[in-house]
Scaffold this active site. Sequence first.
Site, PDB file in Angstrom:
ATOM      1  N   TYR A 152       0.802  -1.221   0.000  1.00 53.88           N
ATOM      2  CA  TYR A 152       0.000   0.000   0.000  1.00 53.88           C
ATOM      3  C   TYR A 152       0.838   1.276   0.000  1.00 53.88           C
ATOM      4  CZ  TYR A 152      -3.745  -3.227   1.201  1.00 53.88           C
ATOM      5  OH  TYR A 152      -4.641  -4.268   1.186  1.00 53.88           O
ATOM      6  N   TYR A 175      -6.494  -0.877   8.978  1.00 50.77           N
ATOM      7  CA  TYR A 175      -6.884  -0.661   7.587  1.00 50.77           C
ATOM      8  C   TYR A 175      -7.967   0.428   7.545  1.00 50.77           C
ATOM      9  CZ  TYR A 175      -4.096  -4.722   6.419  1.00 50.77           C
ATOM     10  OH  TYR A 175      -3.053  -5.607   6.289  1.00 50.77           O
ATOM     11  N   ASN A 223     -10.952   0.999   6.366  1.00 49.94           N
ATOM     12  CA  ASN A 223     -12.386   0.873   6.642  1.00 49.94           C
ATOM     13  C   ASN A 223     -12.724   0.700   8.114  1.00 49.94           C
ATOM     14  OD1 ASN A 223     -12.551   1.045   3.898  1.00 49.94           O
ATOM     15  ND2 ASN A 223     -13.470  -0.967   3.586  1.00 49.94           N
ATOM     16  N   ASN A 239     -14.610   5.873   3.409  1.00 49.60           N
ATOM     17  CA  ASN A 239     -14.896   4.839   4.405  1.00 49.60           C
ATOM     18  C   ASN A 239     -14.159   5.016   5.721  1.00 49.60           C
ATOM     19  OD1 ASN A 239     -16.815   3.476   2.889  1.00 49.60           O
ATOM     20  ND2 ASN A 239     -15.299   2.164   1.897  1.00 49.60           N
TER      21      ASN A 239
END
Length: 203
Positions: free
Chosen positions: A27, A77, A79, A125
């Site tokens: 990422y 993460y 979300n 999100n």
Amino acid sequence: MEHTNTAVSASAVSFIVAGLGNFGKEYENTRHNAGFIAADHFCSKHYIAPDRQKFKAMVAETSVGGVKILVMKPLTYMNDSGKAVREAMAFYKIPPERLIVLVDDINLEPGKTRLRRKGSAGGQNGLKSIIENIGSDNFTRIKIGIGQKPHPAYDLAAWVLSKFTASDRKALDSTLDRVTEAVELLIAGDTDTATRICNTSPQ
């Protein structure tokens, strides 16, 4: 423990600055990690590093104008960012008004930023998770432009998890000092100047 000498008491931390993103090599330098990138830049300017794990996040503590703050990069993460933020806010008894979130925004072009004092998640999100977990949308967010999808049919998840192009990353980097200054101004109580810095398009 190793950090005992440098740890501050729970009551000493007055603000939380949360940069949002996803941890992991895959990422790094992705558009969704603009919040992480901005948090790391802020930390580098204050000669600290978010290298201690606490509250489901990597954290660091520093002072800005005599005000102690916690900088955090959730490990949950994107979300589930709110789980980590809620834990830290509960521990330090931080109200939503003293939470500053650094987050990517697909509705802004790279190089653009926007400061909002409160509001809906707008489809982001990480912001949605924070609002749901802390039960409030009354926190400041600095939105960092990552650009819109190349065309409407392009998968949104694929877009936000794509790597920055060299030109887009250069544009993002041009915002980092501005974001750091805005965070410092917010902590000092100068919301008007912080807003003007973030919301005025660069020349």
